[in-house]
Design an enzyme around this catalytic site. Structure first.
Site, mmCIF file in Angstrom:
data_model
loop_
_atom_site.group_PDB
_atom_site.id
_atom_site.type_symbol
_atom_site.label_atom_id
_atom_site.label_comp_id
_atom_site.label_asym_id
_atom_site.label_seq_id
_atom_site.Cartn_x
_atom_site.Cartn_y
_atom_site.Cartn_z
ATOM 1 N N GLY A 1 75.490 77.073 1.719
ATOM 2 C CA GLY A 1 74.326 77.752 3.028
ATOM 3 C C GLY A 1 74.924 77.457 4.701
ATOM 4 O O GLY A 1 75.800 76.273 4.641
ATOM 5 N N HIS B 1 79.555 71.107 1.749
ATOM 6 C CA HIS B 1 80.691 72.055 2.367
ATOM 7 C C HIS B 1 79.785 73.539 2.899
ATOM 8 O O HIS B 1 78.874 73.417 2.237
ATOM 9 C CB HIS B 1 81.793 72.266 1.427
ATOM 10 N N HIS B 2 80.287 74.017 4.132
ATOM 11 C CA HIS B 2 79.416 74.756 4.581
ATOM 12 C C HIS B 2 79.450 76.178 3.945
ATOM 13 O O HIS B 2 78.348 77.266 3.907
ATOM 14 C CB HIS B 2 79.933 75.299 5.588
ATOM 15 N N SER B 3 79.874 76.493 2.449
ATOM 16 C CA SER B 3 80.132 77.494 2.078
ATOM 17 C C SER B 3 78.615 77.255 1.208
ATOM 18 O O SER B 3 78.652 78.469 0.191
ATOM 19 C CB SER B 3 81.312 77.652 0.646
#
Length: 512
Positions: free
Chosen positions: A180, A176-178
Site C-alpha cells: 500500500g 513492503h511498499h507493494s
C-alpha cells in the site's frame, strides 16, 4: 541478530490449497475440485501496476515506521493485538505468487511469531540514553539491507526494549511498499491504536481548514471571467508541469551537489535519524504568513538545505570556505509522492480489520510531483516561506499528478512493467531527494495499551541519498531523514540545520 524463541501463535485466515512461493513462476499444488478452484479465484487478486513497480529491482521499496513507546513493551500483548486486528487485513495475510511481471495476492495462514521479532541486542555498553539512540539507529540501518522472506506476508514488527533519549522502547514496522501507499499504511497503523484518554475511541486527526470566504461579491460577468481565468491558469500550469515531468524522465537532471546520490544508491544501507520541533511554532509562522503548514515546511526545508550546502561547498578549499558562497543556479528538486485519492478514513480501516464490508479499495494510488527547492542564502528568512508558498501554490493548481498516474498505468500496459519501471527510475534518479508531509493525531494514542511518544516513518529502496519526511503528532512535528552516509556523512548536522532554520524563521516573524 537472532530473535528470542517463543511458542508459535498461528492465526487462521481464509485458506487456499496452494503453496506460496514468490518469484517461483508457478503454484505447485493446485485445487482439486471445481468448488475449490472457484474459491481460489475469489481469493486471488492481481497485484496492481503500482504494486508491481515496487517489486522491481531498482524500485524495491520498503516503508519503515519507528514508533517511540512510553513504557517497556509487553510482547505478548502486542502479539494478541496484532492477531485481533492487523492480520485480518487482506494484504497483511496474503503472499505474492508468480513472476515479478505478473504477481497475484493469495491468502495464507499467518504465524504472528514469524512477523514479530525481538532481537537480542548487546546492551552492555548502553549506559545512557544517547547510547540507546545509537543502538536503535544501527539496528534500523541493518534492516535496510536485510531481505524479507517473500514466502510470508511482507511485513514485520521489530520490538526494541531499549531506552532512548525520547522513549522507553521503540517498535519498528517494516512493510513492503507493494502492500500500500505510505498514507494508507500510516492510516492503517493509526487504526490499530486508541486514544489513551478514551481507550474505546480511535485517534482524532485535525480537521482541514476551510478556504477563507471571498471578500468580493462579483456580478455574473465578473464571475464568468474569473472562472475562465482560473481554467486557463490550471491548463497552463498543467502543461508546464507535464513538460518538466517528461524532461526529467528523459534528460533534465538536478545539479550534482553533496546531497545527490550516484548510481546504485538504492542498494546502499540507509541511516534513519529524526528530530522533534514544535508544531506550535510552525502554526505561528503559518498564521502570520497566511499560508499552509506544507508551505512552511517547504520553506524550512529550502532554508535548511541551503545552509547545509553552504557549509559543504568548499570544505576542501580554504578560500571558498572563508567566503561560504553557494554556486549560482543550483537545480535541486524533490520527487514528491502524491496520493491521488481521498485519505482513507481510520474508522473504515478499523471496520475492515474487523471483517466488515466497507467498500474500500486498497492499494497504491500514487503519483509523482516535481517540487523545486531554492538553494540560496536569503538575508530575510521569511523569503524562504514566500518562495515556498509560491512554488506550492502552482503545484496545487495543476492536474499533473492525476495525469501522471494515468500515464504510468498506460506505460505499464504499453511497454510492460520493466519499461514502466525504467521510466519511473529515470524520473526519480534525475531528482535529488524525496519529500513528504503526513498529518498525525492531535491526541495521545496507545498501541495495544502502550502509550506512543512519537511516530517517525521513512522509506528506502529508491534511488535517492536523502529522504525527508515530516510527521505531526499532538503538538510536535517530527523531522525524519533517511540518508546514505557515504553521500551525507553528517545527517544529525543536517537535522540541526533544519531545526535551526525553523527557529530563525520564527524569530524573524516575532521581530518583523
Amino acid at each position: 541478530m537472532e530473535s528470542k524463541k517463543r511458542p508459535v501463535l498461528c492465526i487462521k485466515t481464509r485458506r487456499t490449497n496452494t503453496s506460496s512461493c514468490a518469484d517461483a513462476g508457478e503454484v505447485r499444488e493446485g485445487p482439486e475440485t471445481e468448488e475449490e478452484r472457484g474459491r481460489v479465484r475469489e481469493e486471488e487478486e492481481p497485484v496492481s501496476p503500482s504494486g508491481l513497480l515496487f517489486r522491481q529491482r531498482h524500485l524495491d521499496c520498503y516503508i519503515v515506521a519507528m514508533v517511540g513507546i512510553g513504557k517497556t513493551i509487553d510482547v505478548a500483548a502486542i502479539k494478541a493485538g496484532l492477531a485481533a486486528t492487523l492480520v485480518n487485513h487482506p494484504r497483511f495475510s496474503s503472499v505474492q505468487v508468480g513472476r515479478r511481471e505478473k504477481l497475484k495476492w493469495v491468502r495464507t495462514e499467518v504465524a504472528v511469531d514469524d512477523h514479530v521479532i525481538v532481537p537480542d541486542l548487546d546492551l552492555k555498553s548502553s549506559t545512557s540514553s544517547v547510547t540507546g539512540d545509537k543502538v536503535v539507529e544501527d539496528y534500523v540501518s541493518s534492516l535496510t539491507t536485510a531481505p524479507m522472506d517473500a514466502s510470508r506476508p511482507l511485513w514485520e514488527l521489530h520490538i526494541l526494549n531499549v531506552r532512548t533519549s525520547e522513549a522507553a522502547a521503540v517498535a519498528v514496522f517494516r512493510i513492503h511498499h507493494s502492500l500500500g501507499d505510505g498514507v494508507s499504511l500510516i492510516s492503517l497503523l493509526l487504526a490499530c491504536t486508541r486514544r489513551t484518554s478514551d481507550p474505546a475511541s480511535l485517534p482524532t486527526l485535525p480537521e482541514p481548514r476551510p478556504p477563507p470566504p471571498s471578500p468580493l461579491r462579483p456580478n455574473a460577468l465578473l464571475a464568468v471571467l474569473l472562472y475562465a481565468w482560473a481554467v486557463l491558469v490550471l491548463a497552463w500550469n498543467t502543461v508546464v508541469d507535464l513538460f518538466f515531468l517528461v524532461a526529467t524522465s528523459t534528460w533534465l537532471r538536478d545539479t550534482p551537489t553533496p546531497l545527490k546520490g550516484g548510481e546504485g544508491v538504492e542498494f546502499k544501507p540507509k541511516r534513519i535519524v529524526h528530530s522533534t520541533v514544535s508544531l506550535d511554532d510552525i502554526k505561528a509562522i503559518k498564521n502570520s504568513m497566511n499560508c499552509t503548514i506544507n508551505d512552511v515546511l517547504v520553506g524550512v526545508t529550502s532554508a535548511g538545505l541551503s545552509r547545509y550546502l553552504n557549509r559543504r561547498y568548499g570544505e576542501d578549499d580554504a578560500e571558498k570556505r572563508k567566503k561560504k558562497q553557494l554556486p549560482a543556479n543550483i537545480r535541486l528538486r524533490s520527487a514528491m509522492l502524491v496520493n491521488v485519492r481521498p485519505m482513507l478514513g481510520i474508522q473504515a480501516l478499523a471496520d475492515m480489520m474487523e471483517g466488515k464490508t466497507c467498500g474500500l479499495k486498497w492499494g497504491n494510488f500514487l503519483s509523482y510531483m516535481i517540487l523545486s527547492f531554492p538553494i540560496v542564502m536569503y538575508k530575510d528568512m521569511l523569503d524562504y516561506i514566500r518562495k515556498g508558498k509560491a512554488i506550492v501554490d502552482k503545484r496545487k493548481n495543476s492536474l499533473q499528478p492525476v495525469i501522471m498516474y494515468r500515464c504510468a498505468h498506460f506505460f505499464v500496459r504499453k511497454f510492460g512493467i520493466k519499461g514502466g519501471a525504467a521510466i519511473i527510475y529515470k524520473l526519480v534518479s534525475n531528482t535529488t531527494f524525496s519529500f513528504s508531509n503526513i498529518v498525525g493525531p492531535v491526541d495521545e494514542i496507545g498501541f495495544y495499551g502502550h502509550p506512543i511518544v512519537y511516530l517517525a516513518p521513512s522509506v528506502y529502496g529508491h534511488p535517492h541519498a536523502l529522504t525527508l519526511h515530516y510527521q505531526s503528532y499532538m503538538n510536535t512535528m517530527k523531522i525524519v531523514m533517511g540518508v546514505d552516509e557515504s553521500v551525507i556523512p553528517d545527517p544529525h548536522q543536517l537535522l540541526d540545520y533544519l531545526a535551526e532554520s525553523l527557529k530563525l524563521i520564527k524569530e524573524a516573524i516575532s521581530t518583523r
